[in-house]
Design an enzyme around this catalytic site. Structure first.
Site, PDB file in Angstrom:
ATOM      1  N   SER A 197      43.107  40.660  39.747  1.00  0.00           N
ATOM      2  CA  SER A 197      42.210  41.004  40.851  1.00  0.00           C
ATOM      3  C   SER A 197      42.337  42.467  41.273  1.00  0.00           C
ATOM      4  O   SER A 197      41.571  42.939  42.102  1.00  0.00           O
ATOM      5  CB  SER A 197      42.492  40.096  42.055  1.00  0.00           C
ATOM      6  OG  SER A 197      43.749  40.393  42.611  1.00  0.00           O
ATOM      7  N   LYS A 210      46.215  42.821  47.807  1.00  0.00           N
ATOM      8  CA  LYS A 210      44.832  43.298  47.924  1.00  0.00           C
ATOM      9  C   LYS A 210      44.806  44.620  48.693  1.00  0.00           C
ATOM     10  O   LYS A 210      45.780  45.001  49.322  1.00  0.00           O
ATOM     11  CB  LYS A 210      43.974  42.281  48.697  1.00  0.00           C
ATOM     12  CG  LYS A 210      43.804  40.910  48.030  1.00  0.00           C
ATOM     13  CD  LYS A 210      42.854  40.957  46.847  1.00  0.00           C
ATOM     14  CE  LYS A 210      42.757  39.598  46.157  1.00  0.00           C
ATOM     15  NZ  LYS A 210      44.034  39.175  45.517  1.00  0.00           N
TER      16      LYS A 210
END
Lengths: 201, 201
Positions: free
Chosen positions: B119, B156
DNA sequence: TTGATTACTGTGATTATATACAGTATAATA
DNA sequence: TATTATACTGTATATAATCACAGTAATCAA
């Protein structure tokens, strides 16, 4: 600095292990006991011989006065910009040195090279990253290689190699491949990329 | 293990510097000389006190028989998979430890976290990379954060933050943002990403 | 106010250690 | 062939170093 005999090496190893395990150098009697000498003077004479060959220093009069003459570990060099012409590891190219951290990366690293440009972003190698270079790893198709073409050093993926043509691939769609005819242009493989370090600011 | 007095600390420091500079521990007389004692017994008694407090061990009868009782440096923990529920640094999560290599990365690293998934590929963070995490760095918009949402730990970019909404951005166009209402769902920032290690196989 | 801890001086016995001197023996080197 | 280096034993001794015992003095807690 001449080489040590097997026996002398054994004694030097004993001194080292003594330092590591107990934190202090052995006495002559310690050495004699461990190696089975019946006279501490056997140890004394070996120490003199080892000192003469430059591997240790003996402090006169001091108990356990044995000092290892180890050339200090400078650390792994970090190469910033490579000056035109000279070898990569030339003194002027060394930006700094970072301590040998064995096991921090699994592979043997001869030096770190600071990445310039964005030609390898598609394999996650960014500008200013430090790539760990191994000089002796076999250069294989598919591996990331550090190559010197003429006077320029570049990091690319090795796409194909033959006596007539070497193809280096930039891992960035905006760059095109580099094709070299080794019979015409000089290409030297300086090593392969085996690790990567990045600092976030 | 009680604390040392100033004087005792001075003597402990002297032992350490002696070991570092000369490679062997000092004698009582050495200590007395350096600190200006007129009696070597002053050193002897300080050593006994320091031993009693657990900082050194004294080898009876051995010259220079002073051994530092340093709790060994375990190294920085590497976290593989985080077991559901518990804290990240729980023993069961520690894959291995790698030696404190001060200066290898510029920032203070509390632990390494092995990256799962893709990701974050667009900022050059790949699966199986180790990211260096600092627990105390201020969490700012734009920085790469390690967040725990419920029982899951994720890496993230912090896109925005307010009391009503936290937005975490995956750096991969195939993933969409994660939006959390901190009043409804629990979100804990475990740290920020300050470094990266990668091994090439 | 008694005792414990810290921080020393001063002396000296005991032992730990370095190191010199005198040998023996073997192998390599000039 | 003489010499040097290696690899020890064996003895002896000066000194390096530990460490115990006897004090002095100040501070702090019970």
């Amino acid at each position: 600095m001449k080489g040590l005999t097997d026996r002398q090496q054994e004694i030097l190893d004993l001194i080292k292990s003594n330092l590591e395990e107990n934190g202090l150098p052995p006495t002559r009697a310690d050495i004699a006991r461990t190696l089975g000498f019946k006279s501490p003077n056997a140890a004394e004479q070996h120490l003199r011989a080892i000192e003469k060959k430059g591997f240790i220093s003996i402090l006169a009069g001091a108990s356990r006065g044995i000092i290892l003459n180890t050339e200090e570990d400078l650390g792994i060099p970090v190469i910033g910009l490579v000056a035109a012409g000279g070898p990569i590891l030339a003194q002027e190219n060394i930006e700094k040195r970072i301590p040998q951290a064995q096991n921090i990366l699994s592979n043997k690293i001869d030096y770190y090279l600071r990445v310039k440009g964005d030609s390898m972003v598609d394999v996650g190698i960014y500008e200013n990253d430090l790539i760990g270079v191994n000089k002796n790893n076999p250069v294989k198709v598919g591996s990331i290689v550090i190559a010197r073409i003429g006077e320029e050093v570049t990091v690319k993926t090795l796409e194909s190699i033959s006596s007539k043509q070497v193809v280096l691939k930039a891992e960035n769609s905006e760059y095109s491949n580099i094709e070299i005819n080794p019979e015409k242009d000089e290409i030297v493989f300086e090593g392969t990329c085996v690790g990567l370090l990045r600092d976030f600011s």
